[in-house]
Enzyme design. Structure first.
Site: not given
Length: 286
Positions: A179, A192
């Site tokens: 990400s 995350y």
């Protein structure tokens, strides 16, 4: 396409994680009507985690249209998974659905076993499934949530790679979803974001370790992408402005990532390993 949805988006929210596609407005574009295959993955067998919706569905559709059979691992979103399988089969390829919790090490091994039983091998492993939650402070993050985020996002990746490697031959590929948060961590997504940094590091280590076996390891770093995980894990006000912070002023659609996964999975990328490919709407990553 240039007419992608832009904020403000409807301030919607779903109660179940990782969310479902049907209630989303606007509906995500997975390339159902636009992706055209060119045989880049002809005859290959792929395993995709989180393949029921979002990026995973777009990758499954693209892989199938490129000639690959696809095993779709997912948690419990059965309607979404069946819809993805329908598109794979419509492309003339075989789809295998495998539901269960990636946080369970035994289930990770079962996913690989069932894929091998169906296809006899794994040519492409796409570690895409992820868990996230949005928080206003670190005090809100429980030990259980921290552990689950790492179990699903990183632990499962390690276990799936370890189980799949004996069934992967020279020329096989591993593609992991990291990400933009690996480089630019959003504090409200602390667990995350931390896992996404770990995934990028793990990918680079695998690329070096597996080079002598002829197996490549790369990762894709999405920016804000319109998937069920967004309304399922973010407050409505954040959903409304989702993607506005990028230079393109909008979220990406799952279909806009699929060609990158195809490229990294294909033989055309034979000298690409250890790479992170950013698909971020103009946000630079290092």
């Amino acid at each position: 396409m240039t007419d992608r949805p832009k904020p403000p988006l409807p301030g919607q929210q779903q109660s179940d994680v990782p969310g479902k596609t049907a209630p989303m407005h606007p509906q995500p574009d997975h390339g159902e009507q636009s992706y055209r295959g060119n045989g880049h993955l002809a005859g290959k067998a792929a395993l995709i985690t989180g393949g029921d919706s979002g990026i995973g569905r777009a990758v499954a559709i693209a892989f199938a249209r490129e000639g690959a059979d696809v095993a779709i691992a997912y948690l419990d979103e059965h309607d979404d998974a069946r819809e993805t399988a329908r598109w794979v089969e419509q492309a003339g390829r075989k789809a295998v659905l495998i539901d269960g919790d990636l946080a369970d090490p035994a289930h990770c091994r079962e996913i690989v076993s069932r894929t091998i039983a169906a296809f006899g091998r794994i040519d492409v492993l796409v570690n895409n499934a992820a868990y996230q939650m949005d928080h206003d402070s670190i005090e809100e993050i429980s030990d259980e949530e921290w552990d689950r985020t790492f179990d699903v996002n990183v632990g499962a990746m390690f276990r799936l790679v370890k189980a799949a490697l004996p069934h992967m031959k020279r020329g096989s590929a591993i593609v992991n979803t990291t990400s933009v948060n690996a480089d630019k961590p959003r504090p409200t997504l602390l667990p995350y974001a931390a896992t996404k940094g770990a995934i990028q590091n793990l990918t680079g280590g695998l690329a070096q370790w597996l080079a002598e076996r002829g197996i490549r390891s790369n990762c894709v770093a999405p920016g804000p992408i319109w998937t069920p995980l967004i309304p399922a894990t973010m407050p409505p006000e954040d959903v409304e402005s989702f993607g506005k912070q990028t230079p393109m002023k909008r979220p990406g659609q799952p279909a806009e990532l699929a060609p990158i996964y195809v490229m990294l999975a294909s033989d055309e990328a034979s000298y690409v390993s250890g790479a992170t490919v950013a698909v971020t709407g103009g946000v630079p990553i290092i």
